[in-house]
Enzyme design. Structure first.
Site, PDB file in Angstrom:
ATOM      1  N   ILE A 151      -1.070  11.455  -8.361  1.00  0.00           N
ATOM      2  CA  ILE A 151       0.182  12.107  -7.991  1.00  0.00           C
ATOM      3  C   ILE A 151      -0.046  13.605  -8.099  1.00  0.00           C
ATOM      4  O   ILE A 151      -0.893  14.062  -8.874  1.00  0.00           O
ATOM      5  CB  ILE A 151       1.366  11.666  -8.877  1.00  0.00           C
ATOM      6  CG1 ILE A 151       1.090  11.952 -10.351  1.00  0.00           C
ATOM      7  CG2 ILE A 151       1.692  10.201  -8.652  1.00  0.00           C
ATOM      8  CD1 ILE A 151       2.281  11.675 -11.252  1.00  0.00           C
ATOM      9  N   ILE A 163      -3.759  13.116 -12.188  1.00  0.00           N
ATOM     10  CA  ILE A 163      -2.694  14.043 -11.797  1.00  0.00           C
ATOM     11  C   ILE A 163      -3.341  15.263 -11.170  1.00  0.00           C
ATOM     12  O   ILE A 163      -4.382  15.740 -11.639  1.00  0.00           O
ATOM     13  CB  ILE A 163      -1.863  14.460 -13.033  1.00  0.00           C
ATOM     14  CG1 ILE A 163      -1.148  13.235 -13.608  1.00  0.00           C
ATOM     15  CG2 ILE A 163      -0.863  15.551 -12.678  1.00  0.00           C
ATOM     16  CD1 ILE A 163      -0.606  13.457 -14.986  1.00  0.00           C
ATOM     17  N   GLU A 164      -2.721  15.760 -10.126  1.00  0.00           N
ATOM     18  CA  GLU A 164      -3.190  16.984  -9.473  1.00  0.00           C
ATOM     19  C   GLU A 164      -2.108  18.052  -9.586  1.00  0.00           C
ATOM     20  O   GLU A 164      -0.920  17.772  -9.444  1.00  0.00           O
ATOM     21  CB  GLU A 164      -3.485  16.729  -7.987  1.00  0.00           C
ATOM     22  CG  GLU A 164      -3.846  17.996  -7.220  1.00  0.00           C
ATOM     23  CD  GLU A 164      -3.880  17.800  -5.707  1.00  0.00           C
ATOM     24  OE1 GLU A 164      -4.240  18.752  -5.003  1.00  0.00           O
ATOM     25  OE2 GLU A 164      -3.524  16.699  -5.234  1.00  0.00           O
ATOM     26  N   ILE A 165      -2.534  19.265  -9.857  1.00  0.00           N
ATOM     27  CA  ILE A 165      -1.663  20.435  -9.790  1.00  0.00           C
ATOM     28  C   ILE A 165      -2.223  21.303  -8.673  1.00  0.00           C
ATOM     29  O   ILE A 165      -3.432  21.564  -8.639  1.00  0.00           O
ATOM     30  CB  ILE A 165      -1.665  21.229 -11.115  1.00  0.00           C
ATOM     31  CG1 ILE A 165      -1.304  20.321 -12.289  1.00  0.00           C
ATOM     32  CG2 ILE A 165      -0.726  22.423 -11.022  1.00  0.00           C
ATOM     33  CD1 ILE A 165       0.104  19.793 -12.259  1.00  0.00           C
TER      34      ILE A 165
END
Length: 202
Positions: free
Chosen positions: A119, A166-168
């Protein structure tokens, strides 16, 4: 001679019929597109992401401290252990696994692959987010993608306590350009939205 004239009339008639068929298909497609525009699906935005986890407590601790989510109340009718968190216009629903070995499709907490399931959250200050990960000693991967138009996309990848990635990123700084004429994009009001470019506008 009469047969030749009849054959020519039949040929012309077929051509007219083919043209009419083509026009009918175009009209049908236009009508279908118009109807879809008049009656779009009643969807608004992403509501939440659900995660089955080894420990609800550990996951709540991670999502609140690392990503700034806020613990909120769940429906009282739920008869299973879990937790709801919310921020940035999206929820994360955590559910306690009943079977630590088989109840969760756990990922490898040490493995980071940008091409794997994840996400992603839009970020307005990538440097600040990276510093936060360093302070909390969260293992992460940084990647920069340089586009042909001179724009760059910054990405940070890391895993939650169960190995879910998780991606930022600042990916939403790129324009959203529909790939075809059928692209009818609805942007939720009152939220951060990427710039939208119409098909005929460059």
């Amino acid at each position: 001679m009469e047969k030749e004239i009849a054959d020519r009339k039949a040929t012309v008639g077929n051509e007219v019929q083919e043209n009419n068929d083509g026009e009918s298909e175009e009209i049908t497609e236009r009508e279908s597109t118009r109807k879809e525009e008049e009656h779009p699906l009643p969807l608004m935005a992403l509501n939440h992401v659900s995660r089955v986890c080894r420990s609800v407590k550990d996951s709540v601790d991670f999502y609140t401290k690392v990503l700034g989510f806020v613990l909120i109340e769940r429906p009282q009718s739920f008869d299973f252990e879990g937790a709801w968190l919310f921020n940035y216009g999206v929820g994360i629903h955590l559910m306690q696994s009943e079977d630590e070995d088989n109840g969760v499709r756990l990922g490898d907490k040490d493995h980071l692959d940008p091409l794997d399931n994840h996400i992603s959250f839009q970020c307005e200050d990538m440097e600040a987010m990276e510093e936060r990960l360093k302070e909390l000693e969260v293992k992460y991967m940084r990647r920069t993608l340089d586009e042909e138009n001179g724009e760059s996309i910054e990405q940070l990848f890391f895993n939650d306590p169960d190995g879910f990635m998780i991606e930022i990123c600042n990916c939403e700084n790129l324009k959203v350009v529909p790939a075809g004429s059928s692209g009818r994009i609805r942007l939720p009001a009152g939220r951060h939205n990427p710039p939208l470019e119409s098909n005929g506008q460059k």
